[in-house]
Scaffold this active site. Sequence first.
Site, mmCIF file in Angstrom:
data_model
loop_
_atom_site.group_PDB
_atom_site.id
_atom_site.type_symbol
_atom_site.label_atom_id
_atom_site.label_comp_id
_atom_site.label_asym_id
_atom_site.label_seq_id
_atom_site.Cartn_x
_atom_site.Cartn_y
_atom_site.Cartn_z
ATOM 1 N N ARG A 30 0.854 -1.193 0.000
ATOM 2 C CA ARG A 30 0.000 0.000 0.000
ATOM 3 C C ARG A 30 0.888 1.240 0.000
ATOM 4 N NH1 ARG A 30 -5.016 -1.735 0.586
ATOM 5 N NH2 ARG A 30 -5.259 -3.648 1.790
ATOM 6 N N VAL A 97 10.888 7.832 -6.287
ATOM 7 C CA VAL A 97 11.663 6.634 -5.962
ATOM 8 C C VAL A 97 12.195 6.050 -7.269
ATOM 9 C CG1 VAL A 97 11.629 4.341 -4.922
ATOM 10 C CG2 VAL A 97 10.239 6.176 -3.930
ATOM 11 N N HIS A 101 7.892 1.459 -10.644
ATOM 12 C CA HIS A 101 6.731 0.884 -9.958
ATOM 13 C C HIS A 101 5.454 1.359 -10.624
ATOM 14 C CE1 HIS A 101 8.063 4.634 -8.097
ATOM 15 N NE2 HIS A 101 6.780 4.908 -7.912
HETATM 16 P P1 AMP Z 1 6.719 8.064 -7.473
HETATM 17 O O1 AMP Z 1 6.474 9.521 -7.250
HETATM 18 O O2 AMP Z 1 6.006 7.518 -8.663
HETATM 19 O O3 AMP Z 1 8.196 7.727 -7.435
HETATM 20 O O4 AMP Z 1 6.020 7.339 -6.255
HETATM 21 C C1 AMP Z 1 6.672 6.943 -5.092
HETATM 22 C C2 AMP Z 1 5.584 6.561 -4.136
HETATM 23 O O5 AMP Z 1 6.150 5.766 -3.112
HETATM 24 C C3 AMP Z 1 4.895 7.755 -3.465
HETATM 25 O O6 AMP Z 1 3.498 7.724 -3.786
HETATM 26 C C4 AMP Z 1 5.153 7.532 -1.981
HETATM 27 O O7 AMP Z 1 4.053 7.888 -1.181
HETATM 28 C C5 AMP Z 1 5.436 6.033 -1.927
HETATM 29 N N1 AMP Z 1 6.279 5.593 -0.826
HETATM 30 C C6 AMP Z 1 7.465 6.111 -0.442
HETATM 31 N N2 AMP Z 1 7.968 5.423 0.601
HETATM 32 C C7 AMP Z 1 7.076 4.427 0.867
HETATM 33 C C8 AMP Z 1 7.017 3.376 1.823
HETATM 34 N N3 AMP Z 1 7.965 3.205 2.739
HETATM 35 N N4 AMP Z 1 5.945 2.552 1.809
HETATM 36 C C9 AMP Z 1 4.962 2.717 0.891
HETATM 37 N N5 AMP Z 1 4.960 3.690 -0.037
HETATM 38 C C10 AMP Z 1 6.001 4.533 -0.044
#
Ligand code: AMP
Length: 114
Positions: A30, A97, A101
């Site tokens: 999630r 990140v 994903h």
């Molecule tokens: P993006 O902007 O596409 O790189 O999305 C990265 C996503 O990872 C964001 O929606 C964050 O809220 C999510 N995220 C970051 N750290 C975590 C974590 N430890 N557990 C779950 N989601 C995370």
Amino acid sequence: MGSDCIFCKIRSGAIPSEILHDNDACFVIRDIQPKAPVHLLVIPNEHVTFVSTLGLQHDAIMGSLFRTAHEAARREGISGTGYRLVVNQGPDAGQAVDHLHLHVLGGRRLGEMG
Ligand code: AMP
Ligand code: ZN
């Protein structure tokens, strides 16, 4: 594995997180900051960074990512009402990140994109 990668650390168990589902290609968690009632992340086990780095060798993983996203949506009860799949690539998309994903968003009527 990316040594400083949060998703690799979740996959290895170094950072505790509930893994909803996993298989040979990917795993599902999630999102920690959900943008919709259902907001899942489908993450390849392999540390693939960007869409721009994908090669032919990743085709099977990418196929599995999409099938796993649909299965995860079905388990959440939103496969009938619909959902949105999002991949952010690079700064203008706000990729935070650097481990590729798939976002699965649903559980309400989603607004227009962009
Ligand atoms: P993006 O902007 O596409 O790189 O999305 C990265 C996503 O990872 C964001 O929606 C964050 O809220 C999510 N995220 C970051 N750290 C975590 C974590 N430890 N557990 C779950 N989601 C995370
Ligand atoms: Zn990684």
